[in-house]
Design an enzyme around this catalytic site. Structure first.
Site, PDB file in Angstrom:
ATOM      1  N   LEU A 147       0.817  -1.209   0.000  1.00  0.00           N
ATOM      2  CA  LEU A 147       0.000   0.000   0.000  1.00  0.00           C
ATOM      3  C   LEU A 147       0.852   1.261   0.000  1.00  0.00           C
ATOM      4  O   LEU A 147       1.824   1.371   0.746  1.00  0.00           O
ATOM      5  CB  LEU A 147      -0.925  -0.015   1.216  1.00  0.00           C
ATOM      6  CG  LEU A 147      -1.848  -1.238   1.311  1.00  0.00           C
ATOM      7  CD1 LEU A 147      -2.792  -1.096   2.511  1.00  0.00           C
ATOM      8  CD2 LEU A 147      -2.646  -1.438   0.032  1.00  0.00           C
ATOM      9  N   GLY A 188      -1.494   6.286  -2.839  1.00  0.00           N
ATOM     10  CA  GLY A 188      -2.660   6.118  -3.715  1.00  0.00           C
ATOM     11  C   GLY A 188      -3.722   5.244  -3.064  1.00  0.00           C
ATOM     12  O   GLY A 188      -4.905   5.600  -3.007  1.00  0.00           O
ATOM     13  N   HIS A 189      -3.291   4.099  -2.530  1.00  0.00           N
ATOM     14  CA  HIS A 189      -4.242   3.219  -1.831  1.00  0.00           C
ATOM     15  C   HIS A 189      -4.822   3.937  -0.603  1.00  0.00           C
ATOM     16  O   HIS A 189      -6.011   3.814  -0.311  1.00  0.00           O
ATOM     17  CB  HIS A 189      -3.545   1.944  -1.360  1.00  0.00           C
ATOM     18  CG  HIS A 189      -2.949   1.107  -2.452  1.00  0.00           C
ATOM     19  ND1 HIS A 189      -1.595   1.013  -2.661  1.00  0.00           N
ATOM     20  CD2 HIS A 189      -3.530   0.323  -3.401  1.00  0.00           C
ATOM     21  CE1 HIS A 189      -1.363   0.195  -3.678  1.00  0.00           C
ATOM     22  NE2 HIS A 189      -2.503  -0.233  -4.150  1.00  0.00           N
ATOM     23  N   GLN A 218      -5.302 -13.245 -12.113  1.00  0.00           N
ATOM     24  CA  GLN A 218      -5.285 -12.088 -13.012  1.00  0.00           C
ATOM     25  C   GLN A 218      -3.896 -11.843 -13.609  1.00  0.00           C
ATOM     26  O   GLN A 218      -3.699 -10.866 -14.326  1.00  0.00           O
ATOM     27  CB  GLN A 218      -5.827 -10.839 -12.317  1.00  0.00           C
ATOM     28  CG  GLN A 218      -4.916 -10.231 -11.267  1.00  0.00           C
ATOM     29  CD  GLN A 218      -5.591  -9.081 -10.541  1.00  0.00           C
ATOM     30  OE1 GLN A 218      -6.571  -9.269  -9.829  1.00  0.00           O
ATOM     31  NE2 GLN A 218      -5.089  -7.864 -10.728  1.00  0.00           N
TER      32      GLN A 218
HETATM   33  P1  AMP Z   1      -3.553  -2.462  -6.836  1.00  0.00           P
HETATM   34  O1  AMP Z   1      -3.121  -2.762  -5.434  1.00  0.00           O
HETATM   35  O2  AMP Z   1      -2.467  -1.955  -7.708  1.00  0.00           O
HETATM   36  O3  AMP Z   1      -4.346  -3.587  -7.447  1.00  0.00           O
HETATM   37  O4  AMP Z   1      -4.561  -1.259  -6.728  1.00  0.00           O
HETATM   38  C1  AMP Z   1      -5.655  -1.302  -5.859  1.00  0.00           C
HETATM   39  C2  AMP Z   1      -6.531  -0.111  -6.111  1.00  0.00           C
HETATM   40  O5  AMP Z   1      -5.776   1.076  -5.889  1.00  0.00           O
HETATM   41  C3  AMP Z   1      -7.043  -0.033  -7.558  1.00  0.00           C
HETATM   42  O6  AMP Z   1      -8.387   0.453  -7.557  1.00  0.00           O
HETATM   43  C4  AMP Z   1      -6.116   0.967  -8.179  1.00  0.00           C
HETATM   44  O7  AMP Z   1      -6.683   1.664  -9.260  1.00  0.00           O
HETATM   45  C5  AMP Z   1      -5.868   1.899  -7.019  1.00  0.00           C
HETATM   46  N1  AMP Z   1      -4.618   2.639  -7.210  1.00  0.00           N
HETATM   47  C6  AMP Z   1      -3.372   2.137  -7.389  1.00  0.00           C
HETATM   48  N2  AMP Z   1      -2.485   3.126  -7.593  1.00  0.00           N
HETATM   49  C7  AMP Z   1      -3.188   4.280  -7.561  1.00  0.00           C
HETATM   50  C8  AMP Z   1      -2.864   5.657  -7.713  1.00  0.00           C
HETATM   51  N3  AMP Z   1      -1.626   6.068  -7.957  1.00  0.00           N
HETATM   52  N4  AMP Z   1      -3.865   6.571  -7.610  1.00  0.00           N
HETATM   53  C9  AMP Z   1      -5.147   6.185  -7.386  1.00  0.00           C
HETATM   54  N5  AMP Z   1      -5.516   4.909  -7.233  1.00  0.00           N
HETATM   55  C10 AMP Z   1      -4.565   3.968  -7.315  1.00  0.00           C
END
Ligand code: AMP
Length: 284
Positions: free
Chosen positions: A33, A36-37, A61
Site C-alpha cells: 500500500l 494512492g491506496h 489475473q
Molecule cells: P492495486 O493494489 O495496484 O491492485 O490497486 C488497488 C486499487 O488502488 C485499484 O483500484 C487501483 O486503481 C488503485 N490505485 C493504485 N495506484 C493508484 C494511484 N496512484 N492513484 C489512485 N488509485 C490507485
C-alpha cells in the site's frame, strides 16, 4: 481493526454490520500500500461506517509470463497503513482460502470493454479481475467500493459488470495519486532502475502534451496519439510502448478521426523491468 483470513469470516462480520444498519465500503487492493491506496481508504471512510480493505495478490489475473511471484508483498506495512487510515477491517486471505479447489472453473467475463488497451496485451487479465472482485463483493458485502482511475479500464469494466449483473454495489472512482514529479504512484515503481525515472516521467509528459493539444482545439485522434508516441520516443529512448491510445472515455473503443465525445488518452510503456500505465481524460 479486524483481520479476516477467510471469505466466511469476512462475510460473518459484514452480515453483522449490515444487520446493525451499518454501511460497508470495500477497497480492493493487492497490498504494497502506498499513498494512492491510502487516498482510496480515506474516500471509503467518508462514505461508510465500516471500511474493509482487501489485501490479496490474485494469481488468476496474472498471465504466465507476468510478475505474480515477484509482486511486492509487504503485509506488516500494509496492516499498519490500514490501521493508520482508519480501516475497520482487513481481509487478507491466502490463495488456498480464495481458491480451495485450485483455479476456478467459473469466471466472470466482461466482453465489451476488456478487449482493448491492457486487455489486448494481457489476455484473460480482466476475467481474473472481474472474478476476484465478485468474490470480494460476496465476502465483504459492501454498499460501496472504491477503485482508482489509475486503472481506468478496470474501473470501467467493474462499472459495466455491476450494471450487467445487477450487483447492488455503488462504484466510486478515486483520482490518480501522483509523486511530486507527476509519476503515477504504483507498486511497480520500486522496480524502476534508479537512472530510469526521468524516462518513466515520459508517460505523464506525453499525456500532458496531448491534453495541452486538446485544450488548444486538436480533435484528431491520430494526431493526439502521435503526440503521445513522439513524446515517449523522445523522452524514453529505452521505453517500449505497449499502447498509446485515444479511446472513447466510456466504452474505451479506440477512436479514429475527429473526436466528438469525451475521450481517454492512455499509455502503457515498459520502462526497464516494470510496465507502467497512466492516463488522462480529455473533455471531462
Ligand atoms: P492495486 O493494489 O495496484 O491492485 O490497486 C488497488 C486499487 O488502488 C485499484 O483500484 C487501483 O486503481 C488503485 N490505485 C493504485 N495506484 C493508484 C494511484 N496512484 N492513484 C489512485 N488509485 C490507485
Amino acid at each position: 481493526m479486524h483481520v479476516f483470513e477467510t471469505p466466511a469470516a469476512c462475510r460473518a462480520y459484514a452480515l453483522a454490520a449490515r444487520a446493525a444498519g451499518r454501511r460497508i465500503a470495500l477497497v480492493p487492493t493487492m497490498g504494497n500500500l502506498h499513498e494512492g491506496h491510502r487516498s482510496l481508504i480515506r474516500i471509503a471512510r467518508a462514505r461508510a461506517d465500516e471500511v474493509v480493505v482487501s489485501v490479496f495478490v490474485n494469481p488468476i489475473q496474472f498471465g504466465p509470463n507476468e510478475d505474480y511471484a515477484a509482486y511486492p508483498r509487504t503485509w506488516a506495512d500494509d496492516l499498519a497503513a490500514c490501521e493508520e487510515e482508519g480501516a475497520t477491517a482487513v481481509f487478507h486471505p491466502t490463495v488456498e482460502a480464495m481458491y480451495p479447489e485450485g483455479k476456478p472453473t467459473t469466471y466472470v467475463t466482461e466482453t465489451a470493454i476488456s478487449p482493448f488497451l491492457c486487455g489486448a496485451s494481457r489476455p484473460g487479465h480482466f476475467n481474473g479481475v472481474c472474478t476476484v472482485v465478485t468474490k470480494l463483493f460476496m465476502a465483504a458485502l459492501p454498499d460501496v467500493a472504491v477503485f482508482g482511475e489509475k486503472d481506468f479500464q478496470q474501473l470501467a469494466i467493474v462499472r459495466r459488470m455491476v450494471r450487467d449483473l445487477d450487483i447492488p454495489v455503488e462504484i466510486v472512482a478515486a483520482p490518480i495519486s501522483r509523486e511530486a514529479d507527476g509519476l503515477a504512484r504504483s507498486s511497480r515503481n520500486r522496480f524502476l532502475p534508479e537512472g530510469m525515472r526521468p524516462q518513466a516521467l515520459s508517460l505523464r509528459h506525453a499525456l500532458l502534451a496531448a491534453k495541452a493539444a486538446w485544450d488548444g482545439g486538436e480533435r484528431d485522434a491520430q494526431a493526439l496519439e502521435k503526440i503521445l508516441r513522439d513524446t515517449v520516443a523522445r523522452e524514453a529512448p529505452d521505453g517500449v510502448i505497449d499502447y498509446a491510445r485515444v479511446s472513447d472515455a466510456e466504452t474505451l473503443v479506440p477512436l479514429t478521426g475527429a473526436i466528438v465525445r469525451p475521450a481517454l488518452a492512455a499509455l502503457a510503456v515498459k520502462v526497464g523491468p516494470p510496465r507502467l500505465i497512466d492516463n488522462i481524460l480529455l473533455g471531462r
